[in-house]
Every structure is written in C-alpha cells, then in structure tokens.
Write an enzyme that holds these catalytic residues in place. Structure first.
Site, mmCIF file in Angstrom:
data_model
loop_
_atom_site.group_PDB
_atom_site.id
_atom_site.type_symbol
_atom_site.label_atom_id
_atom_site.label_comp_id
_atom_site.label_asym_id
_atom_site.label_seq_id
_atom_site.Cartn_x
_atom_site.Cartn_y
_atom_site.Cartn_z
ATOM 1 N N HIS A 45 23.006 42.748 -14.446
ATOM 2 C CA HIS A 45 21.563 42.525 -14.589
ATOM 3 C C HIS A 45 21.219 41.566 -15.729
ATOM 4 C CE1 HIS A 45 21.141 45.786 -11.792
ATOM 5 N NE2 HIS A 45 19.847 45.917 -11.985
ATOM 6 N N GLU A 61 16.281 40.002 -0.597
ATOM 7 C CA GLU A 61 16.039 38.712 -1.255
ATOM 8 C C GLU A 61 16.419 37.528 -0.380
ATOM 9 O OE1 GLU A 61 17.454 41.294 -2.764
ATOM 10 O OE2 GLU A 61 16.318 41.690 -4.601
HETATM 11 C C1 LIG Z 1 19.577 42.855 -5.035
HETATM 12 C C2 LIG Z 1 18.726 43.719 -5.894
HETATM 13 N N1 LIG Z 1 17.384 43.635 -5.760
HETATM 14 C C3 LIG Z 1 16.586 44.411 -6.513
HETATM 15 C C4 LIG Z 1 17.109 45.274 -7.422
HETATM 16 C C5 LIG Z 1 16.189 46.131 -8.274
HETATM 17 N N2 LIG Z 1 16.211 47.504 -7.800
HETATM 18 C C6 LIG Z 1 17.081 48.378 -8.326
HETATM 19 S S1 LIG Z 1 17.004 49.831 -7.581
HETATM 20 C C7 LIG Z 1 15.788 49.350 -6.540
HETATM 21 C C8 LIG Z 1 15.260 50.311 -5.542
HETATM 22 C C9 LIG Z 1 16.324 50.820 -4.636
HETATM 23 O O1 LIG Z 1 15.870 51.897 -3.890
HETATM 24 P P1 LIG Z 1 16.805 52.763 -2.962
HETATM 25 O O2 LIG Z 1 17.793 51.890 -2.277
HETATM 26 O O3 LIG Z 1 15.948 53.593 -2.117
HETATM 27 O O4 LIG Z 1 17.644 53.664 -3.975
HETATM 28 P P2 LIG Z 1 17.108 54.769 -4.987
HETATM 29 O O5 LIG Z 1 16.723 54.053 -6.229
HETATM 30 O O6 LIG Z 1 15.994 55.483 -4.353
HETATM 31 O O7 LIG Z 1 18.294 55.643 -5.249
HETATM 32 C C10 LIG Z 1 15.452 48.031 -6.799
HETATM 33 C C11 LIG Z 1 14.400 47.284 -6.102
HETATM 34 C C12 LIG Z 1 18.522 45.310 -7.561
HETATM 35 N N3 LIG Z 1 19.117 46.089 -8.465
HETATM 36 N N4 LIG Z 1 19.298 44.544 -6.771
#
Ligand SMILES: Cc1ncc(C[n+]2csc(CCOP(=O)(O)OP(=O)(O)O)c2C)c(N)n1
Ligand SMILES: [Mg+2]
Lengths: 324, 391
Positions: A129, A60
């Site tokens: 959140h 972000e």
């Molecule tokens: C700063 C932030 N941006 C976006 C999100 C929304 N979000 C939550 S999980 C996720 C994907 C994360 O993927 P990864 O790091 O590969 O972990 P996984 O879910 O595969 O365990 C997103 C975009 C968030 N929680 N925090």
C-alpha cells in the site's frame, strides 16, 4: 487569503470543474456515499448527484478502462484510485490503452482522462500500500504526471489536469491532505510543466516533488539556521512535462544540486534530473549531484523503520553538507 | 440505510435464519452437470457427528482466542497507540476461519486477504508472534516487515495475508496447481471478501482452476459490505457464488453463523478438491461488527446500529456455538468463562510480549529482499543490486 487544507483544495477543484463542464464525471471506490476513503470527494455526491459522482465496485481495471473508453467519446472522467498502489491491477488500461491509443490512431483519438489518488509511503501500512509510481508513469510517452506538494498547487494543477486533452495522472499524498496552505478565493489554474521556486537561495539547490518538497523546505531551514547556507528549493510540480529550464537556471545560480524524492532510487525521477544536469549544466556544477531517496527495499511496515526508510530533513541536510 | 440495503439484510435473515436450514442446497445449488460428481461427498456422514467433546471445545476455544486477541489489539491501537496503519478486525467472522481450517490435512494450504488475524490463529500461529507483528517488532511473524495485512507462516501452510483486494486469488490457484503438479493429495483454501469477487484476477483464477482441475476451494466470506458499499451496490447477480456456474464449478451458499455449517460445507468442497481435483466456491454468510478497519470513521453510517446489534444478538458465531455446546452438554458456563479468561490472559501476555520486543536494526531494511543477497552467493551475484544502501 484563506488557508485551506490540501484535501479541501482538491475538493474545490473537483467541484468547480464539475460545475464548469457537464462532461466531467467522478468515478471511484467509495467516492460518493462514503464521501471518499480520504474525504477528498466529500459533499460532491450530495451536491452533484448520482450521475456525476459514482461509486464503483472494486474493479480498477474495469472502471478505469471504462473511463478511458468513455474519454474517447468526449466524457471527461476523473477516476479516483483509493491508493495509487491499486493502479497495478489496472496497469494494462493505465499504461497500454491510455498512453498508446492516440498514437496508434495516428492522432485521431484523444483520452482526456484524469486518474488521481494518493501515492505515498509513510503511513505504516506495509509494502503493498505504499507505492510511488510516478517514475513508471513518466517513463511512458503519452502520459502526463503531476505531484502537487501544497494545497495551492493541488488545486491549480487538478483543474488544469481535468481540462487537459491527454491522460493526466495526479499523485497526491495522504500525509499532506490535512496540511493547510493559503489558497486564493478567485479562480486560477497552474499550467503543467512549470516548476515553482518554493524558496529562493544562492548556495545550493534542493530539487524535489510531492511531499519531498516539504522535507526539502525543512532541510533548507536547518541549513540556514545551523550552517548559514541559503538553499533554493525547486518544486517540480509536474514530472512529465518537466520544467528543464527552471532546474538548469537554478543550478546556474547555485552550482550545487541535491535531488530529493520519496520514491526508490533506481531509475527514479532523480536519475532523469541528474542526467539533465550533466548534459545541460555540466559546466556550472561545482560538486557531484547528490540524490536522496527512499532506502531501496519494499516499504517496511514497522513505523520507526519506515520513518527511517523515507528521506527526512536530516538526510537531506547531510547530503547537502557532503557537497558544500 | 437505504430501503434496498435494508431489505437485502432482511432477506439474509429470512433465508438463513435457522441453523437447521444450513446449506440451502435445494434452492441454491446448481444441478450437477455431466462431468462432475457433485454432492457425492455431502451425502456421506455429517462431519460434525464424529467430533469428540474435546475437539468441540477446541473449536470453541479457538474462536474465543481470536476474538480476545483482536479485542486486545484494538485496545493497543486506540488506547495505547502501539499499533498504527490499518487494522482490519475479523470480529464476528470467526466461525469461517476456524471451521474451515479445522478440516485441514497435512497437504492442505491456506491463503487469505488482509483481514487475516483469524486465519493466522486458526492455523496455529501464536498470539505472541501475531501481536508482535502488529506492533512492528522483530519478534513478529514477519519481523515487523509485513504488518496487520501481511501475516505469513509458510511452515503452517499459511501463505498470507494479502493487502491488494483479490490479489491472493491467483496465488490460491497457484498453490493448488503446485499440489497437483507435485502429485500431492491436498487442497488450498483461498478466502476472499464479497467485494473482491469483482476483481478481474479472481475471474481469471476461476477459469484456470476449473479448466485445469485445480484443487482449490474459494471461500467468499460474505459480510455484506466492502468498506461502505453493500453487496447490492457493488455486485450484479446474487448469490455471488453462483458465478461459479459460468466456469462449470460447484458452489454453495452457507449460513456461517454456525461453525457446524461451515465445516459441513467445507468438508464436501475440500474432499472434492483432494479426491477429484475439482475447485469449488463456497459463499459463507457472515458479518463484521467493527468498521472496515479501525480507521473506518463511517462505520455506523452505511449500516444501522440496529443491524449490527441484531447480528450480535442473534447470529454471533461464538454465542451460537456456545449455545449448541451447552445443549449438547459438552460445555458448561464455567468452562466458557474459563476459556474466555484464559484467552484474555493470553492476549494480554501477547501484548506485553510485543511491547517489550525490539524493532529490527535499520540495516535489516535491506535484508529479505533477494534470496541472493541474503545468501551471499558471490559466484552468482554480479553487479550492484541495491542503490542506496550507504546509510
Ligand atoms: C485492488 C484494491 N482496491 C482497493 C483496495 C482498498 N480496499 C481494501 S479492502 C476493501 C474492501 C473489500 O471488501 P471485501 O472484499 O468485501 O472484504 P472485507 O473487507 O469485507 O473483508 C477495499 C476497497 C485494495 N486494498 N485493493
Ligand atoms: Mg465484505
């Protein structure tokens, strides 16, 4: 007039502005191929392609800062935050850069950027959140912030935000995305800084923004049915610029004010409005100003407790009854 | 699925298909730079060789317990409506948490992201307190204040459960810093996803960890997707762990389908942290079978059913380990069935327990916010601290 969801109204606004101005570009996490985490950008990638609708990594601070930089050269980025809660990792860009660059450049640079996404609690997802930062943003000169409550407002305000030459931050609400409202088919825009009287009344004024407007309308219905009280509901629509005249005018008529917001109380939008009223409508007030806001703690996860933490109609009714 | 992402997945299979090629050190591992003593620990005896049959069965049992727990939570969410909000399931990734946590010593700590149920059970949190937290009940590990993404158990050196992507990565460095500051010989296991590597906070943490020699092990649980975005579409440069080189850190890519691989690599990195106070990055290849969260309606759109099925059939960490244990003759099919049954019963009991547990009283919304107000220290607490507490 057709009834469409708040989500579709936003989607239409984005599509129309993408169509109208080739400099408009949508960037955010999952906005393109996934069609948006909350489907606000559904179909836009298919229609406008890779250049105009762009999936960003979870960076972000990087992509929003990049959008601010691009806006200085005339691109008009509409950045999606999956949640406004995630803005906090990008605060330097959102607050420092976007708000100050024009000033520090002596007015020689503009930042026509829109940052949009949901900013609400009430979804059982816990403290990280569920932030509602409209007061943080409004506290920063150089930034504008709007909180639409209906599909009609969401569309008209979004289109204006995109055409605005300043940073405009639009705070939506996941609990409103599925709600339907009448929206005209012909094009329209809504200026920032114009409140809307969502319901006329003569006995008391409920002042609100975002989803608290819906709660206030419900409270007004209960007050009318159970107490025979006619409450006026003033929807601020935009927090900064703020339509001071509309708020004062309503109090001159009803002489009583309840300010309703889903944000936490301390230094909130309601505090600003209370200050305005004591200064500009002091002689018209027949009772102390009531404020209804979320209970002053981080957002609790447990659903029934969170439902209690966020103001509902019964809390607004109770506050109104205290000053009637 | 695009051709690019398909070929990526294919590559993962080709590179990491057999348990025997494990850590791919010769191809992926950076040659050591002068200051470091890389590889010293890894040349020692295989950490798995010293496992007793009972310990092996316990590792297996813990993985199975995590899976049965999460399957039960899924039922509570989708069929019974007892859980709402987000529920990010760890199903398919169990070997990572269980393998790494199994090596924890008394001064080792754990911190992770929102996909945190597996790590919680691995450190010894009970199914009951975890399930009750998902149900938002007062008997939950955080009394229903945190929820699925925000489990905590500091008494088990488990520091959450963090909802903001990457947000835990500086905290992990901080736990390591505190260990070092206090002169304790331990390390911090800090988990993150393959999408989280693109957060600025993570990069700042890596620099601090390397610059200040902090005993932290960053474990990238690479399940190849961040929500609906494949690694190819979100991250420049592969492997992700290679970014360590920019910070002069050791790194390794590990096939996570076998828990022995996870343990072997973690053992090296954890010893490096404890004994040399040096950080590492481990990128452990794994896979999640379910959607990003239970609410992920697109979960079969950004990847094929076949892709998911292939992982389940060929690389499931529970099946793979079971096979090994059968071959090693430390487990029989009957044992496996028994373990599974016990885990299922335990999970069902935890759901009953959660369901029968009360919620906190409303007044409790305002507790746990400040230490001061919880402790009623009038002599230091002056002025008003809560602004609508009159309900
Ligand atoms: C700063 C932030 N941006 C976006 C999100 C929304 N979000 C939550 S999980 C996720 C994907 C994360 O993927 P990864 O790091 O590969 O972990 P996984 O879910 O595969 O365990 C997103 C975009 C968030 N929680 N925090
Ligand atoms: Mg991932």
């Amino acid at each position: 007039m057709p009834s469409i969801t708040y989500r579709k109204a936003l989607n239409d606004a984005l599509a129309e502005e993408l169509e109208r101005d080739e400099n408009v570009v949508i960037i955010g996490e999952e906005v393109a191929e996934y069609n948006g985490a909350y489907k606000v950008t559904e179909g836009l990638h298919a229609r406008f392609g890779d250049k105009r609708v762009v999936d960003a990594p979870i960076s972000e601070a990087g992509f929003i800062g990049m959008g601010i930089g691009a806006s200085m050269l005339g691109v008009r980025p509409v950045m999606e935050l999956m949640f406004w809660s995630f803005a906090y990792v990008a605060f330097d860009q959102i607050i420092n850069n976007a708000a100050s660059v024009r000033y520090m450049a002596g007015g020689t640079i503009n930042c026509p950027i829109v940052i949009r996404g949901p900013a609400n609690g009430g979804t059982n997802v816990g403290a990280t959140h569920s932030h509602t930062p409209e007061n943080f943003i409004a506290n920063t000169p150089g930034l504008k912030v709007v909180c639409p409550a209906t599909a009609y407002d969401a569309k008209g305000l979004m289109k204006t935000a995109i055409r605005d030459n300043d940073p405009v931050y639009v705070m939506e609400n996941t609990l409103l995305y599925g709600q339907k409202w009448e929206v005209p088919e012909e094009e329209y825009t809504i200026p920032l800084g114009v409140a809307d009287i969502k319901k006329e009344g003569s006995d008391i004024t409920l002042i609100a923004h975002g989803r608290a407007v819906i709660t206030s309308l419900e409270a007004a219905r209960i007050l009318e049915e159970e107490d025979g009280i006619k409450a006026e509901v003033v929807d601020l629509r935009s927090i900064r610029p703020l339509d001071e005249a509309a708020i004062v005018k309503s109090i001159q008529k009803t002489n009583r004010a309840v300010i309703v917001e889903e944000n936490k109380p301390f230094c909130g939008v309601g505090a600003q409005i209370a200050s305005l009223l004591q200064y500009q409508a002091f002689d018209y007030l027949d009772a102390p100003i009531e404020r209804v806001s979320a209970i002053d703690a981080p957002q609790i996860y447990a659903k029934p407790l969170e439902d209690f933490q966020i103001p509902d109609a019964s809390r607004v009714v109770a506050a109104a009854r205290r000053i009637l | 699925m695009t051709y690019r992402s398909f070929s990526f997945v294919l590559n993962v299979f080709l590179n990491l298909s057999a348990y025997t090629v494990t850590t791919a050190k010769s191809t992926n591992k950076k040659k050591t730079v002068a200051r470091k003593k890389t590889g010293k620990a890894s040349s020692g005896p295989d950490i798995n060789a010293s496992l007793s049959p009972e310990e092996k069965r316990e590792l297996y049992r813990t993985m199975v317990r995590i899976r049965r727990f999460e399957e039960r939570s899924l039922k509570s969410y989708t069929q019974e409506g007892k859980i709402g909000g987000f529920l990010h399931l760890y199903i398919g990734q169990e070997s990572v948490a269980v393998g790494s946590v199994s090596l924890m010593e008394e001064n080792d700590h754990v911190i992770t992201a929102y996909r945190d149920h597996g790590h919680a059970l691995a450190v010894g949190m009970t199914m009951k307190e975890c399930m009750a937290e998902l149900y938002g009940r007062a008997t939950g590990c955080s009394k229903g204040k945190g929820g699925s993404m925000h489990f905590f158990a500091p008494d088990k050196r488990y520091w959450g459960g963090h909802g903001i992507v990457g947000g835990q990565t500086p905290l992990g460095a901080g736990l390591a810093y505190a260990l070092k500051y206090k002169g304790l010989k331990g390390c911090c296991l800090c988990y993150l996803g393959d999408g989280a590597v693109n957060q600025g906070a993570y990069h700042e943490s890596l620099n601090l960890a390397a610059l200040w020699n902090l005993p932290v092990v960053y474990i990238i649980e690479n399940n190849h997707y961040s929500m609906g975005t494949s690694q190819k579409r979100s991250s420049a440069g592969a492997p992700l762990a290679k970014r360590a080189e920019g910070y002069d850190m050791d790194w390794e890519v590990v096939d996570g389908s076998h828990i022995y691989n996870v343990r072997k690599a973690c053992d090296v990195a954890m010893k490096r942290a404890r004994e040399e106070s040096r950080p590492s990055i481990l990128e452990i290849q794994t896979y999640r079978y379910r959607g990003h969260s239970v609410a992920d309606a697109n979960d079969k759109k950004y990847r094929t059913k076949e892709e998911i099925q292939k992982y389940m059939n060929e690389r499931d960490p529970i099946n793979v380990f079971k096979q090994t244990l059968l071959e090693e003759k430390v487990l029989t099919e009957e044992d496996a069935d028994q373990i599974s049954k016990e885990a299922r019963d335990e999970a069902n009991e935890s759901a009953d327990f959660a369901n029968e547990s009360p919620y906190l009283d409303k007044e409790e919304i305002l507790t746990d916010v400040y230490w001061e107000s919880d402790n009623d220290r009038d002599e230091i607490q002056k002025g008003r601290i809560f602004f609508n507490d009159d309900f």
